[in-house]
Each structure stands twice: as C-alpha cells, then as structure tokens.
Design a protein around this motif. Structure first.
Motif, PDB file in Angstrom:
ATOM      1  N   ARG A   2      81.879 -85.985 -20.648  1.00  0.00           N
ATOM      2  CA  ARG A   2      80.968 -87.131 -20.586  1.00  0.00           C
ATOM      3  C   ARG A   2      79.513 -86.688 -20.433  1.00  0.00           C
ATOM      4  O   ARG A   2      78.599 -87.261 -21.021  1.00  0.00           O
ATOM      5  N   GLU A   3      79.297 -85.620 -19.640  1.00  0.00           N
ATOM      6  CA  GLU A   3      77.925 -85.113 -19.445  1.00  0.00           C
ATOM      7  C   GLU A   3      77.372 -84.549 -20.740  1.00  0.00           C
ATOM      8  O   GLU A   3      76.205 -84.765 -21.076  1.00  0.00           O
ATOM      9  N   VAL A   4      78.248 -83.805 -21.463  1.00  0.00           N
ATOM     10  CA  VAL A   4      77.813 -83.256 -22.752  1.00  0.00           C
ATOM     11  C   VAL A   4      77.461 -84.380 -23.715  1.00  0.00           C
ATOM     12  O   VAL A   4      76.432 -84.358 -24.402  1.00  0.00           O
ATOM     13  N   ALA A   5      78.313 -85.420 -23.737  1.00  0.00           N
ATOM     14  CA  ALA A   5      78.047 -86.549 -24.628  1.00  0.00           C
ATOM     15  C   ALA A   5      76.761 -87.258 -24.234  1.00  0.00           C
ATOM     16  O   ALA A   5      75.959 -87.682 -25.080  1.00  0.00           O
ATOM     17  N   ARG A   6      76.572 -87.405 -22.881  1.00  0.00           N
ATOM     18  CA  ARG A   6      75.339 -88.045 -22.423  1.00  0.00           C
ATOM     19  C   ARG A   6      74.104 -87.237 -22.824  1.00  0.00           C
ATOM     20  O   ARG A   6      73.102 -87.790 -23.272  1.00  0.00           O
ATOM     21  N   MET A   7      74.200 -85.909 -22.642  1.00  0.00           N
ATOM     22  CA  MET A   7      73.063 -85.050 -22.997  1.00  0.00           C
ATOM     23  C   MET A   7      72.798 -85.100 -24.496  1.00  0.00           C
ATOM     24  O   MET A   7      71.632 -85.098 -24.947  1.00  0.00           O
ATOM     25  N   GLU A   8      73.895 -85.145 -25.297  1.00  0.00           N
ATOM     26  CA  GLU A   8      73.716 -85.230 -26.750  1.00  0.00           C
ATOM     27  C   GLU A   8      73.055 -86.541 -27.140  1.00  0.00           C
ATOM     28  O   GLU A   8      72.184 -86.585 -28.009  1.00  0.00           O
ATOM     29  N   ARG A   9      73.503 -87.643 -26.446  1.00  0.00           N
ATOM     30  CA  ARG A   9      72.881 -88.932 -26.740  1.00  0.00           C
ATOM     31  C   ARG A   9      71.406 -88.937 -26.336  1.00  0.00           C
ATOM     32  O   ARG A   9      70.545 -89.454 -27.050  1.00  0.00           O
ATOM     33  N   ALA A  10      71.130 -88.319 -25.183  1.00  0.00           N
ATOM     34  CA  ALA A  10      69.732 -88.251 -24.720  1.00  0.00           C
ATOM     35  C   ALA A  10      68.896 -87.402 -25.680  1.00  0.00           C
ATOM     36  O   ALA A  10      67.759 -87.746 -26.006  1.00  0.00           O
ATOM     37  N   ALA A  11      69.466 -86.273 -26.139  1.00  0.00           N
ATOM     38  CA  ALA A  11      68.740 -85.416 -27.078  1.00  0.00           C
ATOM     39  C   ALA A  11      68.489 -86.142 -28.395  1.00  0.00           C
ATOM     40  O   ALA A  11      67.406 -86.037 -28.993  1.00  0.00           O
ATOM     41  N   GLU A  12      69.515 -86.872 -28.865  1.00  0.00           N
ATOM     42  CA  GLU A  12      69.367 -87.618 -30.111  1.00  0.00           C
ATOM     43  C   GLU A  12      68.318 -88.713 -29.965  1.00  0.00           C
ATOM     44  O   GLU A  12      67.483 -88.927 -30.869  1.00  0.00           O
ATOM     45  N   ALA A  13      68.343 -89.373 -28.813  1.00  0.00           N
ATOM     46  CA  ALA A  13      67.342 -90.420 -28.571  1.00  0.00           C
ATOM     47  C   ALA A  13      65.940 -89.812 -28.518  1.00  0.00           C
ATOM     48  O   ALA A  13      64.977 -90.375 -29.057  1.00  0.00           O
ATOM     49  N   ASP A  14      65.859 -88.646 -27.863  1.00  0.00           N
ATOM     50  CA  ASP A  14      64.549 -87.987 -27.780  1.00  0.00           C
ATOM     51  C   ASP A  14      64.078 -87.532 -29.159  1.00  0.00           C
ATOM     52  O   ASP A  14      62.895 -87.642 -29.492  1.00  0.00           O
ATOM     53  N   ARG A  15      65.041 -87.023 -29.963  1.00  0.00           N
ATOM     54  CA  ARG A  15      64.683 -86.596 -31.314  1.00  0.00           C
ATOM     55  C   ARG A  15      64.191 -87.767 -32.142  1.00  0.00           C
ATOM     56  O   ARG A  15      63.183 -87.668 -32.851  1.00  0.00           O
ATOM     57  N   LYS A  16      64.907 -88.894 -32.026  1.00  0.00           N
ATOM     58  CA  LYS A  16      64.504 -90.076 -32.784  1.00  0.00           C
ATOM     59  C   LYS A  16      63.144 -90.592 -32.298  1.00  0.00           C
ATOM     60  O   LYS A  16      62.311 -91.027 -33.091  1.00  0.00           O
ATOM     61  N   ARG A  17      62.948 -90.530 -30.954  1.00  0.00           N
ATOM     62  CA  ARG A  17      61.652 -90.960 -30.426  1.00  0.00           C
ATOM     63  C   ARG A  17      60.517 -90.082 -30.959  1.00  0.00           C
ATOM     64  O   ARG A  17      59.473 -90.584 -31.392  1.00  0.00           O
ATOM     65  N   GLN A  18      60.742 -88.755 -30.926  1.00  0.00           N
ATOM     66  CA  GLN A  18      59.730 -87.846 -31.442  1.00  0.00           C
ATOM     67  C   GLN A  18      59.491 -88.075 -32.944  1.00  0.00           C
ATOM     68  O   GLN A  18      58.354 -88.013 -33.422  1.00  0.00           O
ATOM     69  N   GLU A  19      60.584 -88.355 -33.662  1.00  0.00           N
ATOM     70  CA  GLU A  19      60.452 -88.624 -35.102  1.00  0.00           C
ATOM     71  C   GLU A  19      59.633 -89.900 -35.327  1.00  0.00           C
ATOM     72  O   GLU A  19      58.778 -89.946 -36.216  1.00  0.00           O
ATOM     73  N   ARG A  20      59.942 -90.920 -34.488  1.00  0.00           N
ATOM     74  CA  ARG A  20      59.158 -92.155 -34.616  1.00  0.00           C
ATOM     75  C   ARG A  20      57.687 -91.906 -34.288  1.00  0.00           C
ATOM     76  O   ARG A  20      56.790 -92.421 -34.966  1.00  0.00           O
ATOM     77  N   GLU A  21      57.458 -91.115 -33.259  1.00  0.00           N
ATOM     78  CA  GLU A  21      56.075 -90.822 -32.881  1.00  0.00           C
ATOM     79  C   GLU A  21      55.364 -90.031 -33.972  1.00  0.00           C
ATOM     80  O   GLU A  21      54.191 -90.293 -34.280  1.00  0.00           O
ATOM     81  N   ARG A  22      56.080 -89.021 -34.539  1.00  0.00           N
ATOM     82  CA  ARG A  22      55.473 -88.245 -35.631  1.00  0.00           C
ATOM     83  C   ARG A  22      55.191 -89.140 -36.835  1.00  0.00           C
ATOM     84  O   ARG A  22      54.131 -89.048 -37.466  1.00  0.00           O
ATOM     85  N   HIS A  23      56.141 -90.021 -37.137  1.00  0.00           N
ATOM     86  CA  HIS A  23      55.966 -90.913 -38.270  1.00  0.00           C
ATOM     87  C   HIS A  23      54.791 -91.871 -38.028  1.00  0.00           C
ATOM     88  O   HIS A  23      53.967 -92.113 -38.923  1.00  0.00           O
TER      89      HIS A  23
END
Length: 533
Positions: A29-50
């Motif tokens: 569950r922690e790994v999944a949570r971290m992956e979800r957090a990383a994906e959310a952060d990646r998407k946020r950074q992508e949105r910010e870059r865009h």
C-alpha cells in the motif's frame, strides 16, 4: 504436554505469518501510495511546465504585438516628432572646443630615492677586534664601501638626469600634441564660421553644405534610408532637394500576434491591405513635409525662400526584378506658404494636396510621377557658378543677338544634343520658332520649340500659349527657352501640364557650353525673390 507445545508453536507460526502478511500488504500500500504521489507530482510538474510554456508563448505574442505597435506609432509620428526636437544645426552647436589635458608624469617614475651611506657603511670593529688586526680590515672595508657608495650616487645622478631629460621631452611632446589639437579645433571652427558666413551670404556651395547638415542631423527610425542630395540656386533663393523615401515594406505586414492555445502556436494577425497602403502614403507625405520643415526651421537667416522637393524610393521592380528608383512625391512651396501651416494639426496627405504636390496615385504599387523639376544636381551647381564670370567683353551676350540669330542658335543646340531640328518661317510660325524630332525610334515624337530673347521675366501667359500650340499641333513635347527667367506660376503650370519644359538663361548657358563648346552670357541676372515676413 508435547501436544500443547506443538499447538503453541503452530499458533506462534500462524501469528508470525499473519504479521508478515500484514507488513507485506502495508508495504504494497505504501509503494502504491508513493507511486500515486509521484504520478500526481509528475502530472503537476507537467501542468506547470505546460502552463509556463503557454505563458511564454502568450508573452511572446504580446511582446511581438507591442513591438509592431511601437513601429506603427513611430510611423504615425514621423512628422510630429520632428516638431518637438531642438534644432541641432547651428554655429554654436557645431563649434568644437578644446579642453587642454594636464601632463601626467606618473607613467614615467624617477630613479627612486638617492642611495644612503647607512646602507653601505661597514660595522665598526670593537676594542678587542682592533687589537687583533680588525682596525686594518675595517679600513679596507670602509674604502670599498665608499667606492660602492660613490658609484651608486653617480649612477643615481645619471639616471636622474636621463629621467629628467626624457620627462622634459615627453612634456614637450605632450604640449606639442595639445597645441596641435587646439590648432585643429581652431581651424575647424574658423572653417565652420566661414561656412556659416558663406551660407548667410547665399553662396550656393555653403548653403548646400548647411542643408546637408540639416538633413543629416534628422533622426529617423533605423530602417529608413538616409540618402539625399541638395542644390541651391542663388538667383531665386530656391533649394532643390532629392530625398530617398522608404520602400513599402517599412509598414509592418502584421497587425499583431496571438497565441492559439488549442494548436499551441503564435498566429500572425495580418494587417489589412487598405490600412497598409494608407499608412504608407502617410509615411511618404510625412517624410516630404518633414524635410521641408527642417530646412525652413533651421534656416533662421531666411536664406532659402522656396523648396522644390522630389522623393524617390529605391526598390526592386516586381515585374522585372531590376532595381528602380521611381519618383513618388514632388512638391514646390515657398516659406510664406509653408509658414502658414500648423503642422502639429495637419493630415499629411491632405496637407500635400493643399500644397499642390504631385503624389503617386498608387505609391504602394510604385506608380511614379513626373518631378516638377528634373535636374542633375552636379550640373545644376555648375550652372550657378556661371552667374559670375571674368572677361565679359570677350564672351558673346545672347541678348545682343538678333532674334533670327538666337533662333538659329537654339536650333543648332538641339542638333548638337542629338535631334533633327529646323527653324520655321518667321511669318508662319504660329508661335513656333523651331521644330525638333528625336532620332530615337522609340520616342518618335515632335517637339515644339519657342525661343524668348528676353531681359525680364517671361510671363505665365507665354507658357500657356505654348501649351495651346502643343495641343493644336498634337506635339509630344513643348520647350520654352529664354535668356531670362520664369516665375513660380510658370513652373507650376508647366509641371501640371506634363509635356512642357522650361529652360532658363542659366541652364541655356550650361547647355551651350556642354554641347556647342561656346562660353556665352545669358544676360541680366534675375532678381532674388524674397518672401514677405
């Protein structure tokens, strides 16, 4: 007992397995949570870059639009901006000053401090040393030290004398350079004052120099051409100016820029063709009015009474690919007429119309107009120089010829130029003194010539009469030649007609000199016209 121990062990094993299972699930569950957090952060950074990219693109479009608007504002204010600047061309502004520089000896330091005896003197021996021969060694050391000290003093004195000599030479060179610079500044100022004296006296060479300075000092946007030519005719205080106009691409083809988010591109907003043409016509009108304004505004001594201006544009003919230089604006105005204009309020194109300027009907398409006055500026100055001559008694005066002799001279002149020419019979000439036909098969037209051996102003009615003969005879061109001069009304009428050419006495003298090799005198010098102020 053994059974209980076995059951207890199994229970412990089961608990450990369950604990391990729970830990494994927790880690998953922690790994999944971290992956979800990383994906959310990646998407946020992508949105910010865009979004940053979109912001940059929008800013780029806004900046480019602002630059275009700035260029357009400069084009619209060409005339207005010239009305608010200080006049930079005056004797005071152009005069140079020399600020003497003090001589700085620091780059050439001296030989340093003089040698000190204390640095050379040997140590005196003690009482015990003197007993064992130290006194004799001290005397030897003292003699050697005195010798070295004497040599050091001599070397220092020589270095000092050499330094003083070189410093004196450099000081003299510095003073000589200062004197040279001061003399050059004084010479420039003397020549400058001489130019202004000549300009105020109406000397053509110095007036042309002054007008060149005026037009050179005018500040235009970077893309504007800065070429011009000037001639001054002292006989009527008229300045003939040829300016280089900007080509049609001086007006931006873009009205602005916008960022289209859906396609992520900076889109060009085209400027309507009608707007480009209107603005280009305004730019040309402003350039013409500005040049005339700057001439009259700087000419505070009133040397120039009138200005004839031709505006040419150098560009490439879209049809042939060849470089062309059509005349797009030509105008003639005097100081009195021009001073009545309130340039800060006028519409430039309407103002040219008021001044009776001839403007290309389609300047954007480089449709040329015929200049009011066509001349070779270099030759024009030569014509002015013939107004004052030496040895008048040895040169024929044209006004002393008989009318028939003068008409034949005109006919011979046109033959020398390269045309076939005939004189007409005096009783049946209908106002025609000679007829000339070009040998060029492309021209293939008849030229009506009238010769006026006058000593006073030729009235405009003579020009109008020639126009009637040209129309009656259906001639290609009419030329009116006189030993005197024409008024402004005559020049204006001839320019408006389009097929008339007026040749005054000064130009006739030049043509005879160039084509017939004869040095002649036209007659009286026309009076210098002055505007009422």
């Amino acid at each position: 007992m053994a059974q209980r121990r076995a059951n207890s062990w199994q229970a412990d094993q089961q608990r450990r397995q369950q604990a391990a299972q729970r830990e494994f699930l927790r880690q998953q569950r922690e790994v999944a949570r971290m992956e979800r957090a990383a994906e959310a952060d990646r998407k946020r950074q992508e949105r910010e870059r865009h979004q940053a990219h979109l912001d940059r693109q929008a800013k780029l479009a806004a900046d480019r639009t602002m630059q275009v608007e700035k260029e357009i504002d400069q084009l619209r204010r060409l005339l207005q901006d010239s009305l608010t600047v200080d006049l930079p061309v005056s004797l005071r502004q152009l005069r140079r000053t020399h600020k003497p520089q003090r001589f700085d000896p620091s780059p050439w330091p001296g030989p340093g401090p003089a040698p000190r005896w204390e640095d050379y003197a040997p140590a005196q021996p003690g009482a015990l040393a003197k007993i064992f021969g130290g006194g004799r060694r001290y005397e030897e050391q003292l003699a050697q030290a005195q010798h070295r000290f004497s040599e050091a003093e001599g070397s220092h004195q020589r270095l000092g004398r050499d330094h003083d000599s070189r410093l004196q030479q450099r000081r003299a060179e510095h003073q000589s350079e200062q004197n040279r610079q001061a003399a050059a500044v004084q010479k420039f100022n003397d020549e400058l004052e001489g130019r202004f004296i000549g300009y105020r006296a109406g000397d053509p060479t110095h007036v042309e120099w002054f007008l060149d300075q005026v037009l050179d000092a005018s500040s235009y946007p970077k893309k504007f051409p800065r070429h011009h030519r000037v001639a001054f005719r002292a006989t009527d205080a008229s300045a003939l100016v040829e300016i280089r106009l900007p080509s049609e691409d001086i007006v931006p083809a873009e009205r602005g820029f916008t960022h289209v988010k859906s396609r992520d591109e900076v889109k060009t907003l085209p400027r309507p063709e009608k707007e480009r043409k209107e603005l280009y016509a305004s730019v040309l009108a402003q350039c013409a009015l500005r040049a005339v304004h700057e001439i009259f505004a700087h000419d505070r001594d009133g040397v120039v009474d009138s200005v004839v201006l031709n505006g040419h544009v150098t560009t490439v003919d879209r049809a042939t690919g060849q470089q062309v230089s059509p005349c797009l604006i030509t105008l003639s105005t005097d100081r009195e007429q021009f001073d009545k204009l309130l340039l800060s309020q006028v519409d430039p194109t309407a103002c040219l119309k008021y001044l009776n300027a001839i403007v290309s009907p389609n300047p954007y398409d480089l449709e040329p107009v015929r200049p009011i006055v066509e001349f070779d500026l270099t030759k024009y100055r030569l014509m002015d120089s013939l107004d004052v001559v030496s040895g008048l008694d040895s040169r024929p005066v044209l006004t002393q010829l008989t009318p028939t002799e003068f008409e034949h001279l005109v006919r011979q002149l046109f033959e020398a130029i390269g045309l076939e020419a005939w004189n007409t019979q005096a009783s049946k000439d209908e106002g025609v003194d000679a007829v000339a036909i070009s040998k060029d098969p492309i021209f293939n037209g008849e030229c009506i010539i009238q010769a006026k051996r006058y000593t006073k102003l030729v009235g405009v009615e003579s020009v109008q009469a020639l126009a009637g003969v040209v129309e009656h005879k259906r001639a290609a061109k009419g030329v009116l030649i006189t030993t005197s001069w024409f008024g402004r009304a005559s020049h204006t009428f001839a320019a408006a007609h389009g097929r008339l050419q007026l040749i005054e006495g000064a130009e006739l003298v030049y043509l005879i000199k160039e084509h017939l090799g004869k040095d002649v005198i036209a007659g009286p010098v026309p009076p210098k016209r002055r505007s009422s102020r």
